[in-house]
Scaffold this active site. Structure first.
Site, PDB file in Angstrom:
ATOM      1  N   GLY A  12       1.044  -1.131   0.039  1.00 14.35           N
ATOM      2  CA  GLY A  12      -0.009   0.088   0.157  1.00 14.35           C
ATOM      3  C   GLY A  12       0.811   1.223  -0.014  1.00 14.35           C
ATOM      4  O   GLY A  12       2.301   1.195   0.223  1.00 14.35           O
ATOM      5  N   CYS A  13       0.253   2.323  -0.068  1.00 11.89           N
ATOM      6  CA  CYS A  13       1.163   3.499  -0.059  1.00 11.89           C
ATOM      7  C   CYS A  13       1.780   3.597   1.134  1.00 11.89           C
ATOM      8  O   CYS A  13       2.851   4.224   1.395  1.00 11.89           O
ATOM      9  CB  CYS A  13       0.222   4.801  -0.430  1.00 11.89           C
ATOM     10  SG  CYS A  13       1.289   6.204  -0.893  1.00 11.89           S
ATOM     11  N   GLN A  14       1.036   3.365   2.062  1.00 14.58           N
ATOM     12  CA  GLN A  14       1.263   3.656   3.617  1.00 14.58           C
ATOM     13  C   GLN A  14       1.785   2.629   4.508  1.00 14.58           C
ATOM     14  O   GLN A  14       2.895   2.746   5.243  1.00 14.58           O
ATOM     15  CB  GLN A  14       0.189   4.193   4.538  1.00 14.58           C
ATOM     16  CG  GLN A  14      -0.252   5.483   3.625  1.00 14.58           C
ATOM     17  CD  GLN A  14      -0.703   6.471   4.749  1.00 14.58           C
ATOM     18  OE1 GLN A  14      -0.691   6.292   5.831  1.00 14.58           O
ATOM     19  NE2 GLN A  14      -1.066   7.724   3.984  1.00 14.58           N
TER      20      GLN A  14
END
Lengths: 143, 407
Positions: free
Chosen positions: A50-52
């Site tokens: 995921g991006c985070q």
């Protein structure tokens, strides 16, 4: 229990909470209780980025059913991951492929599966279905 | 004592007066984008309801009016940056677009194999990737200025990196992830001493620091309107006339040409050479209003007020056990990045959001910087002129709750 029966049970559990705090305490608790994924399964091929935060997803097939084990760096994502595996793990591949996960919306967590959350959950769900598909097609060719 | 009348300022930002998840909104994601004052919103709708027309080629009333407003905005940016001429102001989609324009024109025309480009560890991906792409195409070498544990550039190392091979130095004015304000004048002068051009990414600087491109003697500077109380999707690039004139155009199309035939096309003068197609007229026009708004408050006043907030928030956050601020440079814009022991940034972000508090969590498009600190990401609160100490208190209370939930 079928996928829908498990979903209905989760929805019932969430009806006990009348504010966000109870709901998130419950999710965090699920996250804390979910056993850590064995190191051998935390390989690159099991990573869903995921991006985070990162989600790891390991899947295997036994007796026509698909089993999932998953983990995440972030505890709330891990709690959500725990719910997804609870609903889908141990179910027949065909059922997983056509599953409609309405519980996410019903318990008010849809935003976590929105693109903007960028937490890998959307990709994880897609990957869970992909595994189910892969196991069915493997079965079809071996039969 | 601050010159900012905070209640009056807050009244001008309609978006702030709402509840999120049943709590009054606390907006601390200003380094990502600032909110817009009513005057900017009115300028946008005023353009569309009063004088929308395609610019430059029309001879009718509306086209004249739109063209004047568009060019008046260019003039206001020239004044804002103290550029010698408005011809040196190119409209872009934003900072990223500005850097890509330089790498695709100046970079591709004037750099060759073995030439060196210097950036720093704290660059946003937008000031890394365009140079990596150029290096791949041209066989240039990318060099990276290291930083200290406090998040300051190691200037001695920078000076040692410079040589006659250095052709471009491109560094961020203020770090989006750490808040660090870099010594850009020294960086620019040193670049010039070896004949390199100096580019400054001012995306995070324009709303906090008065920029004078002439006293900086900078060759190129890029910024985005939306981080400066203006509209999204546009920004500007300043470039020195002699550089812009010798650079080839990038995008081809209408507006950027002088004459077109199938045998040969000649290009327009600067700035139009770099502005192919119908530009983002409404947002350009509204940027002028945003600059007027900022000028009216006074950048010095804005900055002084934000520094008060920064100092207050730094003290209060540092007092939280298990919280560590990432980025402790001596000079900072109003950005605080932090990590908390045993807690993933994403969990902090989700739980604060439930309390109506908007911060940003993750790698902030600075993955190499996160790698430098050995962390997956940070939580970042960034302040604008409309934020208050009371809101900082809410953040501190919110974080106490996050800890109770997670530890």
């Amino acid at each position: 229990m079928t996928i829908n029966e498990i979903q209905d049970e989760i929805i019932e559990d969430f009806e006990l909470f009348d504010d966000w705090e109870g709901k998130y305490e419950y999710i965090i608790d699920l996250g804390k209780k979910l056993p850590e994924l064995a190191e051998e399964h935390k390989q690159d091929e099991n990573i869903i980025k995921g991006c985070q935060s990162v989600v790891w997803l390991h899947a295997y097939e036994e007796g026509g059913k698909v089993f999932y084990e998953a983990d995440s760096q972030a505890i709330i994502v891990k709690g959500l991951v725990s719910m997804l595996t609870k609903v889908l793990s141990g179910q027949p591949a065909e059922e997983i492929m056509k599953a409609d996960l309405y519980f996410i919306d019903k318990v008010g967590l849809a935003s976590h599966l929105a693109q903007t959350r960028s937490n890998g959950l959307v990709a994880m769900l897609k990957q869970m279905k992909n595994y189910a598909l892969a196991f069915t097609s493997k079965e079809a060719t071996t039969k | 004592m601050s010159q900012i009348n905070i209640n009056k300022v807050r009244e001008q930002f309609p978006i702030l007066h709402q509840e999120v998840n049943g709590k009054p909104l606390v907006y601390f994601d200003n380094a990502a984008t600032t909110q817009k004052p009513q005057v900017v919103i009115d300028a946008l709708s005023g353009y569309y309801s009063g004088y929308n027309a395609n610019i430059h080629r029309g001879i009718h009333y509306l086209a004249e009016k739109a063209t004047s407003a568009f060019e008046a905005s260019r003039k206001s940016i020239q004044e804002f940056l103290n550029a010698p001429s408005s011809d040196e102001i190119i409209f872009t989609y934003g900072t990223t677009d500005g850097i890509n324009l330089i790498s695709n024109t100046y970079g591709r025309a004037f750099l060759s194999e073995g030439d060196e480009i210097i950036i720093s560890t704290m660059e946003h991906h937008s000031n890394i990737v365009p140079w990596q792409m150029l290096c791949e195409e041209k066989g240039c070498v990318l060099k990276v200025i290291p930083i200290s544990d406090d998040g300051e550039l190691l200037m001695d190392e920078y000076h040692q990196m410079l040589s006659e091979k250095t052709k471009i130095v491109s560094v961020v004015y203020a770090s989006n992830a750490l808040g660090t304000i870099n010594p850009v004048k020294e960086i620019i002068d040193a670049a010039h001493s070896v004949g390199a051009v100096a580019i400054i990414d001012a995306a995070q600087a324009t709303s906090h620091i008065k920029i004078d491109v002439q006293s900086l003697d900078v060759d190129f500077i890029c910024f985005s309107a939306h981080k400066l109380y203006g509209p999204t999707g546009m920004g500007a690039l300043f470039g020195k006339r002699e550089l812009l004139e010798k650079m080839p155009p990038w995008r081809g199309g209408g507006e950027m040409i002088k004459e077109v035939s199938f045998d040969k096309t000649t290009y327009n003068e600067i700035p139009y050479k770099f502005e192919a197609g119908t530009p983002n007229i409404a947002d350009v026009v509204a940027l002028k209003t945003a600059l007027e708004y900022v000028n009216e408050l006074g950048l010095e006043n804005i900055s002084a007020y934000e520094q008060e907030l920064l100092a207050y928030a730094t003290d209060r956050l540092e007092a939280i056990e298990g919280l560590k601020i990432v980025g402790k440079a001596r000079e900072k814009v109003s950005v605080i990045s932090f990590v908390m022991d045993g807690i993933h940034p994403q969990d902090i972000g989700v739980l604060l959001d439930q309390q109506g508090i908007a911060i940003r969590t993750g790698h902030h498009c600075t993955q190499p910087l996160m790698q430098r600190f050995g962390i997956v990401g940070t939580s970042r609160a960034s302040f604008a002129v409309y934020n208050t100490k009371e809101e900082v208190d809410l953040l501190v209370e919110g974080l106490a709750k996050v800890k109770r939930f997670l530890l």
